[in-house]
Design a protein around this motif. Structure first.
Motif, PDB file in Angstrom:
ATOM      1  N   LYS A 253       0.814  -1.212   0.000  1.00  0.00           N
ATOM      2  CA  LYS A 253       0.000   0.000   0.000  1.00  0.00           C
ATOM      3  C   LYS A 253       0.853   1.269   0.000  1.00  0.00           C
ATOM      4  O   LYS A 253       0.479   2.289   0.575  1.00  0.00           O
ATOM      5  N   GLU A 276      -5.173  -6.459  -1.266  1.00  0.00           N
ATOM      6  CA  GLU A 276      -6.083  -6.335  -0.129  1.00  0.00           C
ATOM      7  C   GLU A 276      -5.900  -7.493   0.844  1.00  0.00           C
ATOM      8  O   GLU A 276      -5.938  -7.292   2.067  1.00  0.00           O
ATOM      9  N   ASP A 277      -5.717  -8.698   0.334  1.00  0.00           N
ATOM     10  CA  ASP A 277      -5.557  -9.857   1.213  1.00  0.00           C
ATOM     11  C   ASP A 277      -4.270  -9.761   2.023  1.00  0.00           C
ATOM     12  O   ASP A 277      -4.252 -10.059   3.219  1.00  0.00           O
ATOM     13  N   PHE A 279      -2.466  -7.006   2.769  1.00  0.00           N
ATOM     14  CA  PHE A 279      -2.465  -5.884   3.703  1.00  0.00           C
ATOM     15  C   PHE A 279      -3.389  -6.156   4.884  1.00  0.00           C
ATOM     16  O   PHE A 279      -3.116  -5.707   6.009  1.00  0.00           O
ATOM     17  N   ALA A 280      -4.488  -6.892   4.654  1.00  0.00           N
ATOM     18  CA  ALA A 280      -5.425  -7.189   5.740  1.00  0.00           C
ATOM     19  C   ALA A 280      -4.789  -8.063   6.812  1.00  0.00           C
ATOM     20  O   ALA A 280      -5.215  -8.038   7.970  1.00  0.00           O
ATOM     21  N   THR A 281      -3.763  -8.827   6.435  1.00  0.00           N
ATOM     22  CA  THR A 281      -3.091  -9.678   7.413  1.00  0.00           C
ATOM     23  C   THR A 281      -2.410  -8.857   8.503  1.00  0.00           C
ATOM     24  O   THR A 281      -2.282  -9.303   9.646  1.00  0.00           O
ATOM     25  N   LYS A 283      -3.419  -5.714   9.507  1.00  0.00           N
ATOM     26  CA  LYS A 283      -4.255  -4.568   9.884  1.00  0.00           C
ATOM     27  C   LYS A 283      -4.142  -4.246  11.375  1.00  0.00           C
ATOM     28  O   LYS A 283      -4.355  -3.087  11.774  1.00  0.00           O
ATOM     29  N   ASP A 284      -3.816  -5.247  12.187  1.00  0.00           N
ATOM     30  CA  ASP A 284      -3.661  -5.013  13.619  1.00  0.00           C
ATOM     31  C   ASP A 284      -2.202  -4.844  14.025  1.00  0.00           C
ATOM     32  O   ASP A 284      -1.904  -4.726  15.226  1.00  0.00           O
ATOM     33  N   GLU A 286       0.364  -2.435  12.682  1.00  0.00           N
ATOM     34  CA  GLU A 286       0.811  -1.346  11.815  1.00  0.00           C
ATOM     35  C   GLU A 286       2.315  -1.123  11.918  1.00  0.00           C
ATOM     36  O   GLU A 286       2.943  -0.731  10.933  1.00  0.00           O
TER      37      GLU A 286
END
Length: 418
Positions: A253, A276-277, A279-281, A283-284, A286
Motif C-alpha cells: 500500500k 487487499e488480502d 495488507f489485511a493480514t 491490519k492489527d 501497523e
C-alpha cells in the motif's frame, strides 16, 4: 473322464509316452473354453462327478474372468485427479469462449493458459488451510527457510508468526512467454513472486527525468539504454529471476501504480497475492507493516521523496533497483539500523544514569530540608535526634540542628542518607 472322452489314448498313456502332450492340450483346451465362458460343447461331462468338477471350473472361471476384466478396466480408466479436473475445466473454458464469441487469438491464449495450469490443478491454498495450525506452521517454516520461498525478500522482514497466514494467500499462476504481466503507470492490484522462469521489467524515462536521475552515478547510466526516437529519453531494464518480486509496493500500500512494464521472457511459474488480502493480514500490526514498507522502499526501489504526488514520507518510486544495487542498499540500510540502535542504547544509558543521580539528589534534599522531629513517646531515639547538630555548632533544638546541617554541612543523619 476327459481323457476317456477324447479317446485318443489309453490308460497307459497317462503315465508317460508320446501321447502325454495330447492329454495336456485336451485338458487345457477344456479348462480354457470353460473359464472364458466360450464352451463349444465338443468336450462335456457324462457322470455326476464330472458335472461337479465342471461346475467348479465354471464358477471359478466366471469369477476369474470378471476379476481380469475389472482390473484391466480400472488400469485403462485410472487417471490422475489433477488431469481429470484440468480436462473438465478445459471443456468449460472452450464452452465459455464459444458462448462469449471471443476473438480467435484471444481464445487461443485463454486455452493455452489453462492448458499450462494442467499440472498445477491442485488447490494449494485449500490443502494448506485444511492442515492443523501446528503442521501448517511447520510447512510454512520449511518453505520460507529452506524451500522454494527461502530467498524471497519480503518473508525475511516479518516474523515467522505471519508465514502461515501469508502462504494460503498465494495463488499459482503460469505466465506464457511474451505475456505482459503489468504495464508502467497502470493500476495494479496484485504482486508476483517468481518461482521458476524469468521476467523482464522496463521503466521508461522522459528526457527531464533521465537528466535528473543521471546524478545517481554510473550504475544508473549503465542500466539505461538511450533511445533517440524518444527525444533523448531512455529505458531502464532489469531481469527478474527465481525468488524475485514484481509490484511489491502494491501489496504494501505504498504505491498503487505499476513502476515498470513486466513481460515474461520465457515460460514462468509464479505466485500471485492480492494487495487487499496481504495488507489485511497486518491490519492489527501497523508497526510491522511500517518496518516492511521502509525496508522495501530503501533497499529495493529508488524513491523520489520530493515528488508532489507522494502519498507518504517514503516518496514516489522512480524505478526498481537491480539485484547488485539492492544488495548494496540493503547492506547500507542494515548498517544504518545498527548505528541507530547503538545510539539509542547510549542515550538510554545516559538517561538512566541521570535519573539515578537525580533521584539520589532529591532524596538528599528531602532529608536535609525535613529533619527528624521528636517522637511523642520520647525515648533514646528522640534524644539522638535532638543531638543531631552538624558543622554549624553543637547543642540547640532539632530545627537548629537541621539548619546547622544546611549551613555547615550534612549532619550524621543527612550523611547517612546521601
Amino acid at each position: 473322464w476327459l481323457a476317456m472322452d477324447l479317446q485318443v489314448f489309453t490308460a497307459a498313456d497317462t503315465t508317460g509316452g508320446p501321447k502325454v502332450m495330447k492329454i495336456y492340450l485336451g485338458a487345457f483346451y477344456y479348462s480354457l473354453t470353460t473359464m472364458t465362458t466360450v464352451g463349444y460343447g465338443d468336450v462335456h461331462p457324462y457322470s455326476n462327478l464330472e458335472r461337479i468338477v465342471a461346475m467348479f471350473l465354471m464358477l471359478n472361471g466366471g469369477f476369474m474372468y470378471a476379476y481380469i476384466v475389472s482390473s484391466l478396466t480400472s488400469i485403462v480408466t485410472m487417471e490422475d485427479s489433477n488431469a481429470k479436473h484440468a480436462r473438465e475445466k478445459l471443456d468449460a473454458v472452450a464452452s465459455y469462449i464459444v458462448k462469449m464469441d471471443l476473438p480467435q487469438d484471444l481464445g487461443r491464449r485463454v486455452r493455452r493458459y489453462f492448458r499450462a495450469r494442467k499440472a498445477e490443478a491442485m488447490d494449494e491454498r485449500a490443502i494448506l488451510m485444511d492442515l492443523s495450525p501446528s503442521i501448517r506452521a511447520e510447512v510454512s517454516e520449511y518453505l520460507v527457510e529452506s524451500g522454494m520461498l527461502s530467498e524471497v525478500m519480503i518473508f525475511k522482514q516479518m516474523s515467522s508468526v505471519y508465514w502461515p497466514r501469508i502462504l494460503p494467500l498465494l495463488r499459482a499462476v503460469p505466465l506464457m512467454r511474451g505475456e505482459v504481466v503489468c504495464r508502467e503507470g497502470e493500476d495494479v492490484i496484485e504482486c508476483f513472486i517468481v518461482i521458476e522462469g524469468q521476467l523482464e521489467g522496463t521503466t521508461s524515462f522522459s528526457p527531464l527525468a533521465l537528466r535528473k536521475n543521471m546524478s545517481l552515478g554510473s550504475s544508473f547510466a549503465d542500466a539505461v539504454d538511450a533511445q533517440e526516437e524518444q527525444e533523448g529519453g531512455g529505458v531502464r531494464r532489469r531481469l527478474v529471476g527465481a525468488s524475485g518480486m514484481v509490484n511489491t509496493l502494491c501489496v504494501l500500500k505504498v504505491w498503487a501504480k505499476g513502476v515498470e512494464t513486466v513481460t515474461a521472457v520465457e515460460r514462468t511459474d509464479a505466485y500471485s497475492v492480492a494487495s487487499e488480502d496481504f495488507f489485511a493480514t497486518f491490519k492489527d500490526d501497523e508497526d510491522v507493516m511500517a518496518k516492511i514498507q521502509e525496508f522495501t522502499c530503501k533497499t529495493q526501489y529508488h524513491m523520489d521523496t520530493e515528488h508532489p504526488d507522494k502519498i507518504n514520507s517514503l516518496g514516489v518510486p522512480l524505478f526498481v533497483l537491480s539485484d547488485s544495487e539492492a544488495k548494496l542498499r540493503e547492506a547500507e540500510y542494515r548498517n544504518e539500523l545498527r548505528v541507530k540502535k547503538k545510539e539509542r542504547q547510549k542515550h538510554w544509558t545516559r538517561s538512566l544514569k541521570k535519573a539515578k543521580g537525580l533521584a539520589a539528589l532529591t532524596a538528599a534534599a528531602r532529608a536535609s530540608s525535613n529533619p527528624a522531629s521528636p517522637r511523642k513517646s520520647g525515648g533514646p531515639a528522640n534524644a539522638e535526634a535532638l543531638q543531631g547538630g552538624g558543622g554549624g555548632g553543637s547543642g540547640g533544638s532539632g530545627a537548629r540542628a537541621g539548619y546547622g546541617a544546611q549551613e555547615g554541612g550534612p549532619g550524621p543523619q543527612s550523611a547517612a542518607l546521601i
